[in-house]
Design an enzyme around this catalytic site. Structure first.
Site, PDB file in Angstrom:
ATOM      1  CD  GLU A   1      -2.684   1.157   2.578  1.00 12.45           C
ATOM      2  OE1 GLU A   1      -3.386   2.148   2.825  1.00 12.45           O
ATOM      3  OE2 GLU A   1      -2.627   0.145   3.304  1.00 12.45           O
TER       4      GLU A   1
ATOM      5  CG  ASP B   1      -7.354  -8.096   5.505  1.00  8.59           C
ATOM      6  OD1 ASP B   1      -8.268  -8.734   4.939  1.00  8.59           O
ATOM      7  OD2 ASP B   1      -6.488  -7.458   4.886  1.00  8.59           O
TER       8      ASP B   1
END
Length: 923
Positions: free
Chosen positions: A573, A688
């Site tokens: 990211e 997650d």
């Protein structure tokens, strides 16, 4: 090199501008070509594009073979001013079929194609050209041909990649491997030793870009008891043996040995033959030497008390040369004989003699001496142990005035497969009158006995001797004395026992009271200490006013000079991820993964980037990715973690579809569950958990990673973390977390159930191509993912427990670890396979736009069930439409060449689903 076709006919070309489909006759055969011949018009830009070509994941380099005809521009006369004699080949990658959408800007040029032979007015000249398309990485690609003013006819277009075929070399089996591209000229492939072969290191070999195997590294050798025959290891036949792993053949059994079984590591000695401890187990066996011959004692009148003993060597040496002699002397006075002891002297010695004579001195006059000479060899001591020796053991108990209980030791212990040993027990009353003695002899099958009907207060003498299988005597114990109890002594003992029992009872009562009191105090003290014992709990770095303080507290600072970045292995990211080397002075060099922060970052992005390190630095568990350190005091911030060679679990499983057993897959799940139990015990929620966030090292150990979405629980065991927004991974998230944005360890358990499904489905995407809305709707309607192909029933039942709507009824991670451990301890529990029920399905819109099957063609259907490797089998069998597929039976599937049971089952189940509901995707 073996070539595997991906596409083999010109009829895949389906999208064109200005091109025409033309029928031609060539050498008596009808051909359909794609043709264009606008040589008289300026600025031609005509495109011909293929349909979507699906790519095998490991095929990054494909070859494009074109057959075409180009007209000579001179043959057009004046109209040839703008004529060209070349055309261009383009390619474009994509993860999905874009249908008829066509954008020139998405294509990149591969090559300009020029003919070797130009066709004139009379004779057609066919050209064949091959070009390479490199560095493919997406699910598929398109090819396009651009005409800029040539008169060209395209006869065929063939796309293929090269492979190194499956092979066995040096007893190592290597799988079929797609050849690499120019950036990976040699693709290293690890192999496995064939059955009953072993190797010190992992066997490896390299696959070249041309599909050839080269440079094998490491060699497998057949295990002991096996020899190499035609790329396999076969057991040694009876009468042969092989003692160690090698490439050699089995050898015949040596002299005096016997090989009765196959796969022998050595040949045992025949009865009566032995090996000395120093003899190699692969050598022959030897017999015992016979007795020395012609023993003679010679005295001399000149030397009183001295004599010379001499003898001849034994007639048979048993096949050995290490013959020695020992001498035993007995001195007899009347009927009693005893050992001569140390008084007499032997020259040179009385044991270990190699000569056949010895001088004995210091003998007393007027006594009888008995001398015994024995021959020994290297196996004599070992052979004497073949008959167990019965040794003295103290009396177990004098049970009564007329009963004794005896037992004795046996040395050495009889071998398990040896014939049973019997014992001869001889006993008599101890009596000074030796002239009249009565012996009692018992033959026993075990080394203990109770002897009844004895006289009270009487001493008895016992001797035990071992007997061979043929009744021959073995070693004997010395004579031992035991005595029965007298009647008065027994009465006295009874009174003492009663008095002792009363006193002992009182003492025991006092001890029990004290122990109970002390035990009570120790228990209270234990629980008090447990309550005061601090538990390690995760600390949310976002609670720090200055996030940099959290980084310094939980992570180690590394100087960037200690890090060497080698190769980009991914993109996160915040920036790129590198494989690298960490070399800190005084520590061993280790491979690491280096996450970097891309240039132009904001301070908030930097803090968010480093917060993951603050989280990881608090964990220390073998199934949690290990943080090596951070770089924060320099311009380019970095997070350094341990390097996981096999990368993300979902991709790794997709690349090795069908290569692991259920037992290995459950072992992977167990590692993930152990890591999640550790996080749960620290009051930490991941949020997650998915196979893409599990990393795998070269030993197949799975570790939980990616803590970007993770948050801490409050002190309340039912505490939740409520997000203020942000993305939620719908396919992996529990329904209560989706609905209310509240996360608990129970919601992580739901996600773990999805991860289990991913593992058993070899990285398949949960819920396939359903939209997030369709997934949520299906879950709320109580639909659940069905069991993957060949999934053990026990594993699928655990998945369903993880997906219970009521989160309080889901198992905890501790329970999951215990259950997986139980399955691993009992591999047979994994043999029962969960049933596949085609009625369990989730309805999807028809992908075909009609009431027919949901797949447009056979290759698309095979790709959806991950069986693309059988595309050529279906084509060769003439099965080219989905209607034909739906008519197939199990026997038909076998007949086209599908032999592996798992593949046969997968294809059969898919066809069953298509029959059940043609407008429904069977999950």
């Amino acid at each position: 090199a073996k070539c595997a076709c991906m596409i083999s006919a010109s009829n895949i070309l389906c999208f064109f501008f200005q091109w025409e489909v033309v029928q031609k006759t060539l050498n008596g055969s009808q051909l359909y070509t794609y043709s264009i011949c606008n040589v008289g018009e300026r600025e031609q830009d005509n495109w011909l594009r293929t349909t979507f070509i699906q790519r095998r994941p490991s095929a990054s380099r494909v070859f494009v073979e074109l057959q075409f005809i180009v007209r000579d521009c001179n043959s057009f006369g004046a109209s040839s001013l703008t004529c060209k004699e070349t055309f261009n080949l383009f390619s474009s990658e994509s993860d999905a079929d874009v249908g008829t959408t066509f954008r020139k800007g998405q294509f990149k040029k591969v090559a300009t194609i020029a003919p070797d032979e130009i066709t004139g007015k009379k004779e057609l000249r066919i050209n064949t050209e091959t070009r390479v398309v490199e560095n493919l990485s997406l699910k598929g690609f398109y090819l396009a041909i651009q005409d800029i003013g040539a008169c060209v006819a395209l006869l065929s277009l063939r796309v293929y990649y090269k492979i190194c075929p499956a092979t066995i070399q040096s007893l190592a089996s290597f799988p079929e491997t797609v050849a690499g591209g120019e950036n990976q000229a040699l693709r290293e492939v690890s192999g496995e030793c064939v059955e009953n072969a072993i190797s010190e290191g992992l066997p490896r070999i390299y696959c070249t870009v041309d599909g050839e195997w080269v440079v094998p590294v490491g060699q497998c050798q057949c295990k002991p008891g096996y020899e190499e025959t035609e790329d396999a290891c076969k057991e040694c036949l009876p009468g042969f043996f092989k003692a160690e792993a090698s490439s050699g053949k089995c050898e015949p059994c040596p002299a005096n040995t016997q090989g009765l079984d196959t796969g022998a590591l050595f040949c045992p000695c025949m009865d009566g033959f032995y090996r000395a401890p120093t003899d190699p187990p692969t050598g022959p066996c030897s017999g015992l030497p016979s007795a020395p011959r012609d023993l003679v004692a010679t005295t001399s009148h000149l030397s009183v008390g001295k004599l010379l003993l001499s003898w001849r060597p034994p007639e048979h040496t048993g096949g050995r040369t290490d013959i020695t002699y020992s001498i035993e002397c007995l001195r007899c006075e009347g009927p009693v004989c005893q050992s001569c002891g140390e008084k007499i002297r032997y020259e040179p010695a009385n044991v270990g003699l190699t000569l056949t004579k010895v001088t004995v001195s210091e003998l007393d006059a007027h006594l009888n001496y008995t001398f015994t000479v024995e021959a020994h060899s290297g196996v004599s001591a070992f052979a004497s142990q073949a008959m167990p020796q019965a040794h003295k053991l103290p009396l177990t108990s004098a049970l009564t005035t007329s009963l004794l209980s005896l037992s004795w030791e046996v040395s050495p212990k009889p071998r398990v497969q040896a014939r049973p040993i019997r014992y001869e027990l001889t006993y008599r009353k101890k009596d000074d009158n030796l002239d009249v003695t009565t012996y009692t002899v018992l033959i026993l099958e075990k080394n203990s006995v109770q002897i009844p009907d004895l006289s009270p207060g009487t001493a008895y003498l016992f001797r035990v001797q071992a007997l061979g299988s043929d009744g021959s005597p073995g070693g004997s114990s010395i004579e031992e004395q035991y005595e029965t109890l007298s009647e008065g002594h027994l009465a006295h003992n009874n009174t003492a026992v009663i008095s002792g029992a009363a006193i002992g009872g009182a003492v025991m009562l006092l001890i029990v009271v004290i122990v109970l009191f002390l035990h009570r105090r120790s228990v209270l003290f234990f629980f008090l200490n447990e309550q005061l014992k601090p538990l390690k709990t995760y600390v949310d770095p976002h609670t720090y006013e200055d996030p940099n303080i959290a980084v310094l507290k939980f992570a180690t600072e590394i100087h960037p000079s200690h890090i060497t970045k080698q190769k980009v292995i991914g993109a996160g990211e915040f920036g790129e991820v590198y494989r690298g080397i960490l070399k800190v002075p005084g520590r061993k060099e280790v491979a690491v993964a280096v996450k970097t922060l891309k240039p132009g970052y904001t301070e908030k992005q930097r803090q968010d980037f480093l917060s993951e390190a603050s989280i990881m630095g608090q964990f220390a568990h073998q199934n949690i990715i290990r943080l090596e350190g951070v770089v924060t005091k320099f311009k380019h911030a970095m997070i350094v973690t341990e390097y996981m060679e096999n990368g993300a679990l979902d991709r790794y499983l997709r690349d090795h579809d069908g290569e692991f057993s259920a037992y290995q897959l459950v072992g992977m799940m167990r590692g993930i569950a152990a890591g999640m139990k550790y996080l749960s015990d620290m009051s930490y929620v991941h949020r997650d958990l998915a196979a893409r966030n599990i990393l795998v090292n070269n030993t197949l150990e799975c570790k939980v990673s990616d803590f970007g979405l993770s948050r801490v629980l409050e002190d309340d065991p039912e505490g939740t973390y409520t997000t203020s927004g942000g993305k939620i991974p719908i396919r992996w998230t529990a329904p209560e977390a989706i609905a209310y944005r509240k996360f608990t360890s129970a919601s992580d358990v739901w996600s773990f159930g999805i991860v289990m499904w991913e593992v058993m489905a070899f990285g398949e995407r949960p819920y396939w191509d359903m939209s997030n809305h369709e997934v949520m709707k299906a879950i709320n309607e109580a639909f659940r993912l069905p069991a993957p192909m060949d999934c053990p029933s026990a594993v699928y039942q655990l998945m369903l427990q993880c997906w219970l709507q009521d989160r309080s009824k889901r198992p905890r991670f501790g329970d999951i670890v215990s259950l997986l451990d139980k399955l691993l301890r009992s591999p047979e529990s994994l043999k029962a396979i969960a049933d596949f029920d085609p009625r369990v399905s989730i309805r999807l819109p028809s992908t075909s736009g009609s009431d027919g099957p949901p797949f447009r063609c056979v290759p698309e259907w095979l790709e959806s069930i991950k069986m693309s490797q059988y595309g050529e089998n279906f084509t060769c069998a003439g099965i080219v439409s989905m209607d034909q597929v739906m008519q197939m039976k199990n026997e038909d599937i076998k007949n086209i060449g599908v032999r592996l049971p798992g593949h046969l089952k997968r294809i059969a189940y898919s066809i069953l689903g298509l029959k059940d509901q043609t407008s429904t995707l069977i999950l």
